[in-house]
Scaffold this active site. Sequence first.
Site, short mmCIF file in Angstrom:
data_model
loop_
_atom_site.label_atom_id
_atom_site.label_comp_id
_atom_site.label_asym_id
_atom_site.label_seq_id
_atom_site.Cartn_x
_atom_site.Cartn_y
_atom_site.Cartn_z
N HIS A 49 41.46 25.96 8.29
CA HIS A 49 42.02 24.72 8.86
C HIS A 49 42.68 24.98 10.22
O HIS A 49 43.88 24.75 10.40
CB HIS A 49 43.01 24.09 7.87
CG HIS A 49 43.19 22.61 8.07
ND1 HIS A 49 43.33 21.71 7.05
CD2 HIS A 49 43.25 21.85 9.20
CE1 HIS A 49 43.49 20.48 7.53
NE2 HIS A 49 43.44 20.55 8.84
N GLU B 91 43.10 23.15 -0.48
CA GLU B 91 43.59 24.14 0.50
C GLU B 91 44.93 24.68 0.04
O GLU B 91 45.75 23.92 -0.47
CB GLU B 91 43.71 23.49 1.88
CG GLU B 91 42.37 23.07 2.44
CD GLU B 91 42.42 22.52 3.86
OE1 GLU B 91 43.50 22.55 4.49
OE2 GLU B 91 41.38 22.05 4.34
N ARG C 80 37.64 16.94 7.24
CA ARG C 80 38.45 17.06 6.03
C ARG C 80 37.63 17.55 4.86
O ARG C 80 36.47 17.17 4.70
CB ARG C 80 39.01 15.70 5.61
CG ARG C 80 40.38 15.39 6.18
CD ARG C 80 41.45 16.41 5.77
NE ARG C 80 42.70 16.12 6.41
CZ ARG C 80 43.03 16.49 7.65
NH1 ARG C 80 42.23 17.22 8.39
NH2 ARG C 80 44.21 16.17 8.15
P1 NAD Z 1 39.54 8.37 14.61
O1 NAD Z 1 40.23 7.39 13.75
O2 NAD Z 1 39.65 8.24 16.09
O3 NAD Z 1 37.98 8.40 14.27
C1 NAD Z 1 37.49 8.37 12.97
C2 NAD Z 1 36.21 7.56 12.99
O4 NAD Z 1 35.66 7.59 11.68
C3 NAD Z 1 36.44 6.10 13.37
O5 NAD Z 1 35.66 5.73 14.49
C4 NAD Z 1 36.04 5.33 12.14
O6 NAD Z 1 35.40 4.11 12.44
C5 NAD Z 1 35.07 6.32 11.48
N1 NAD Z 1 34.84 6.01 10.09
C6 NAD Z 1 35.66 5.41 9.19
N2 NAD Z 1 35.04 5.26 8.02
C7 NAD Z 1 33.80 5.78 8.17
C8 NAD Z 1 32.68 5.91 7.31
N3 NAD Z 1 32.71 5.47 6.05
N4 NAD Z 1 31.57 6.49 7.80
C9 NAD Z 1 31.52 6.95 9.07
N5 NAD Z 1 32.54 6.83 9.95
C10 NAD Z 1 33.66 6.26 9.49
O7 NAD Z 1 40.06 9.79 14.14
P2 NAD Z 1 39.89 11.18 14.90
O8 NAD Z 1 41.07 11.40 15.76
O9 NAD Z 1 38.55 11.25 15.51
O10 NAD Z 1 40.03 12.20 13.66
C11 NAD Z 1 39.09 12.20 12.61
C12 NAD Z 1 39.57 13.10 11.48
O11 NAD Z 1 39.50 14.45 11.90
C13 NAD Z 1 41.05 12.93 11.08
O12 NAD Z 1 41.23 11.85 10.20
C14 NAD Z 1 41.39 14.26 10.44
O13 NAD Z 1 41.17 14.20 9.05
C15 NAD Z 1 40.39 15.21 11.08
N6 NAD Z 1 41.06 16.24 11.92
C16 NAD Z 1 40.93 17.53 11.56
C17 NAD Z 1 41.54 18.51 12.31
C18 NAD Z 1 41.46 19.97 11.91
O14 NAD Z 1 42.41 20.69 12.13
N7 NAD Z 1 40.38 20.44 11.36
C19 NAD Z 1 42.27 18.17 13.46
C20 NAD Z 1 42.36 16.83 13.80
C21 NAD Z 1 41.76 15.87 13.01
C1 MLT Z 2 45.02 16.84 11.58
O1 MLT Z 2 44.61 15.96 10.82
O2 MLT Z 2 45.62 16.55 12.64
C2 MLT Z 2 44.75 18.26 11.23
O3 MLT Z 2 44.78 18.48 9.89
C3 MLT Z 2 45.47 19.24 12.06
C4 MLT Z 2 46.61 20.05 11.52
O4 MLT Z 2 47.74 19.59 11.53
O5 MLT Z 2 46.39 21.19 11.14
#
Ligand code: NAD
Ligand code: MLT
Length: 315
Positions: A280, A261, A232
């Site tokens: 993204h 964004e 993010r």
């Molecule tokens: P998740 O909840 O499985 O994992 C997130 C991890 O971050 C957890 O293990 C949590 O303990 C950890 N965390 C929380 N606070 C923290 C801190 N202060 N320091 C370090 N770690 C910490 O989530 P996920 O499915 O792995 O997704 C993570 C993030 O990826 C989502 O929240 C989303 O914002 C992002 N994402 C981005 C895209 C994209 O299109 N670029 C796609 C999917 C997800």
């Molecule tokens: C997500 O948090 O799942 C991502 O932002 C993916 C998206 O919907 O583009």
Amino acid sequence: MKPFIIVTDGMDKNAFTSLKAIPEFDVHPEAKLTQDQLKTLLPKASALVIRSATSVGAEYLEMAPNLKLVIRAGEGTDNIDKKACEQKNCTVENTPGANNNSAAEHAIALMMTLLRKTAWAHASMASGQWDKNSFTGVELSNKKIGIIGFGRIGQIVCKRLAGFEPEVMFYDPFIKESPFSYAKKCDDLKKIFSECDIITIHTPLMDATRGLINAELLNCMPKHAILVNAARGGIVDEVALLSILKEKKIRGAAFDVFAKEPLEESSELRKLDNLILTPHLGASTEEAQDRVGAMAVEQLKEFFINNKTVNQVKA
Ligand code: NAD
Ligand code: MLT
């Protein structure tokens, strides 16, 4: 009256077709909506299905007095004011896990693009050149990799990288142990940033992670290191990032996500020759959108037809 469902940021074609075919629902739009059109539909809305382009804040909620459900078709719910939803008795859900593999693969793709300079080599070829000297890269194999946030996506990245025989240090206050022999927990972010060749970020954006990767940490990175953020915008201090990249203090960075964004057309970040940018795209694969869409449709049925709340995200 049928629940009035608005899909604001597009949806997988098959999922949308199956959603429209459910006789109990009134589904919109017929075509892509402008923000103004969306605002005129909000007073009727029972549910919104959103991705990252729509932010559901107090203003939206006021325009949608009948809203009962917001589904984030994806993972991160930082674009939803969950407290305001709770106060309005509106449930928030996401589709956990559905796009995780794609997000992890995108992070790895960004690493490889940076290390082997393929995006810049392509741009050079597209401009008519055959420059074999400017794009010598480095290997991904046997590198020390820091994974910040070791949840679903962080762990998939770790698992997929196994073939490159890395040494992994992960930082995650809520994960006690690693299921991988080559990944060790480290509670010292400064140590990770000072020692790793590659850092990849996979935490959600929330109060505790906003600005977590600050100037002090970025300035600890070795000159040959790279930084990838497909989690993010807002987790990394973009002003500090711009400065270390301008001064060539690290090899480079690759970012899929930004504090604001879409990233402004005039952003200084667009002008760097050591930063790879994608708009993204982490979840933008056919497979991820198929899974995300199918889950969102099932969750809408559960909520409005079977009175069941699935994958609720609390404030
Ligand atoms: P998740 O909840 O499985 O994992 C997130 C991890 O971050 C957890 O293990 C949590 O303990 C950890 N965390 C929380 N606070 C923290 C801190 N202060 N320091 C370090 N770690 C910490 O989530 P996920 O499915 O792995 O997704 C993570 C993030 O990826 C989502 O929240 C989303 O914002 C992002 N994402 C981005 C895209 C994209 O299109 N670029 C796609 C999917 C997800
Ligand atoms: C997500 O948090 O799942 C991502 O932002 C993916 C998206 O919907 O583009």
